[in-house]
Design a protein around this motif. Structure first.
Motif, PDB file in Angstrom:
ATOM      1  N   THR A 175       7.478  33.882  69.097  1.00  0.00           N
ATOM      2  CA  THR A 175       6.831  34.259  67.854  1.00  0.00           C
ATOM      3  C   THR A 175       7.152  35.701  67.524  1.00  0.00           C
ATOM      4  O   THR A 175       7.549  36.480  68.388  1.00  0.00           O
ATOM      5  CB  THR A 175       5.301  34.106  67.942  1.00  0.00           C
ATOM      6  OG1 THR A 175       4.828  34.913  69.012  1.00  0.00           O
ATOM      7  CG2 THR A 175       4.893  32.675  68.167  1.00  0.00           C
ATOM      8  N   GLY A 176       6.999  36.030  66.267  1.00  0.00           N
ATOM      9  CA  GLY A 176       7.057  37.402  65.827  1.00  0.00           C
ATOM     10  C   GLY A 176       8.316  38.160  66.160  1.00  0.00           C
ATOM     11  O   GLY A 176       9.427  37.679  65.965  1.00  0.00           O
ATOM     12  N   LYS A 177       8.118  39.366  66.663  1.00  0.00           N
ATOM     13  CA  LYS A 177       9.212  40.300  66.902  1.00  0.00           C
ATOM     14  C   LYS A 177      10.252  39.756  67.883  1.00  0.00           C
ATOM     15  O   LYS A 177      11.445  39.957  67.684  1.00  0.00           O
ATOM     16  CB  LYS A 177       8.651  41.628  67.400  1.00  0.00           C
ATOM     17  CG  LYS A 177       9.716  42.695  67.581  1.00  0.00           C
ATOM     18  CD  LYS A 177       9.105  44.010  67.957  1.00  0.00           C
ATOM     19  CE  LYS A 177      10.068  45.114  68.266  1.00  0.00           C
ATOM     20  NZ  LYS A 177      11.460  44.867  68.277  1.00  0.00           N
TER      21      LYS A 177
ATOM     22  N   VAL B  91      17.274  36.539  66.914  1.00  0.00           N
ATOM     23  CA  VAL B  91      18.133  36.185  65.785  1.00  0.00           C
ATOM     24  C   VAL B  91      18.983  37.393  65.387  1.00  0.00           C
ATOM     25  O   VAL B  91      20.181  37.266  65.137  1.00  0.00           O
ATOM     26  CB  VAL B  91      17.302  35.655  64.597  1.00  0.00           C
ATOM     27  CG1 VAL B  91      18.154  35.503  63.344  1.00  0.00           C
ATOM     28  CG2 VAL B  91      16.663  34.322  64.975  1.00  0.00           C
ATOM     29  N   ARG B  92      18.386  38.585  65.357  1.00  0.00           N
ATOM     30  CA  ARG B  92      19.147  39.789  65.007  1.00  0.00           C
ATOM     31  C   ARG B  92      20.298  40.012  65.996  1.00  0.00           C
ATOM     32  O   ARG B  92      21.409  40.347  65.594  1.00  0.00           O
ATOM     33  CB  ARG B  92      18.250  41.021  64.988  1.00  0.00           C
ATOM     34  CG  ARG B  92      19.005  42.276  64.525  1.00  0.00           C
ATOM     35  CD  ARG B  92      18.207  43.556  64.724  1.00  0.00           C
ATOM     36  NE  ARG B  92      16.853  43.479  64.251  1.00  0.00           N
ATOM     37  CZ  ARG B  92      16.446  43.933  63.068  1.00  0.00           C
ATOM     38  NH1 ARG B  92      17.302  44.464  62.234  1.00  0.00           N
ATOM     39  NH2 ARG B  92      15.173  43.836  62.733  1.00  0.00           N
TER      40      ARG B  92
ATOM     41  N   GLU C 278      13.893  33.581  59.884  1.00  0.00           N
ATOM     42  CA  GLU C 278      14.184  34.902  60.449  1.00  0.00           C
ATOM     43  C   GLU C 278      15.280  35.615  59.658  1.00  0.00           C
ATOM     44  O   GLU C 278      15.252  36.838  59.528  1.00  0.00           O
ATOM     45  CB  GLU C 278      14.570  34.788  61.923  1.00  0.00           C
ATOM     46  CG  GLU C 278      13.435  34.331  62.809  1.00  0.00           C
ATOM     47  CD  GLU C 278      12.189  35.192  62.703  1.00  0.00           C
ATOM     48  OE1 GLU C 278      12.298  36.429  62.542  1.00  0.00           O
ATOM     49  OE2 GLU C 278      11.087  34.628  62.778  1.00  0.00           O
ATOM     50  N   LEU C 279      16.235  34.874  59.125  1.00  0.00           N
ATOM     51  CA  LEU C 279      17.255  35.495  58.276  1.00  0.00           C
ATOM     52  C   LEU C 279      16.605  36.079  57.025  1.00  0.00           C
ATOM     53  O   LEU C 279      16.966  37.180  56.580  1.00  0.00           O
ATOM     54  CB  LEU C 279      18.336  34.480  57.902  1.00  0.00           C
ATOM     55  CG  LEU C 279      19.196  33.981  59.064  1.00  0.00           C
ATOM     56  CD1 LEU C 279      20.155  32.894  58.577  1.00  0.00           C
ATOM     57  CD2 LEU C 279      19.950  35.106  59.740  1.00  0.00           C
TER      58      LEU C 279
END
Length: 80
Positions: free
Chosen positions: A3-5, A11-12, A52-53
């Motif tokens: 979840t979250g960050k 993904v980053r 996420e993108l």
């Protein structure tokens, strides 16, 4: 389930790898991110990656070419 960050960071990281290999500037598709995550044994659902993108785009990191559906690194914003 991430979840979250943590999910955004995964993904980053995959996106950064794709951008490093994007020598012709064509960008990448969300499925390319999914493929990298699966190869790293960190699979995510298609909708999770797409979300996420969008998060990364809102943060000014990515931009979407709506015509092709390909994502690119956002142009650097100039600060005055």
């Amino acid at each position: 389930m991430l979840t979250g960050k943590r999910r955004t960071d995964r993904v980053r990281n995959a996106v950064e790898r794709l951008l490093e290999d994007d020598l012709d500037g064509r960008g990448f598709l969300p499925g390319d991110v999914n493929e990298l995550l699966r190869e790293d044994n960190e699979p995510m659902g298609a909708w999770e990656v797409r979300g996420e993108l969008t998060t990364l785009a809102r943060q000014g990191y990515l931009s979407l070419d709506a015509g092709s559906g390909r994502w690119h690194k956002a142009a650097q914003r100039k600060t005055a």
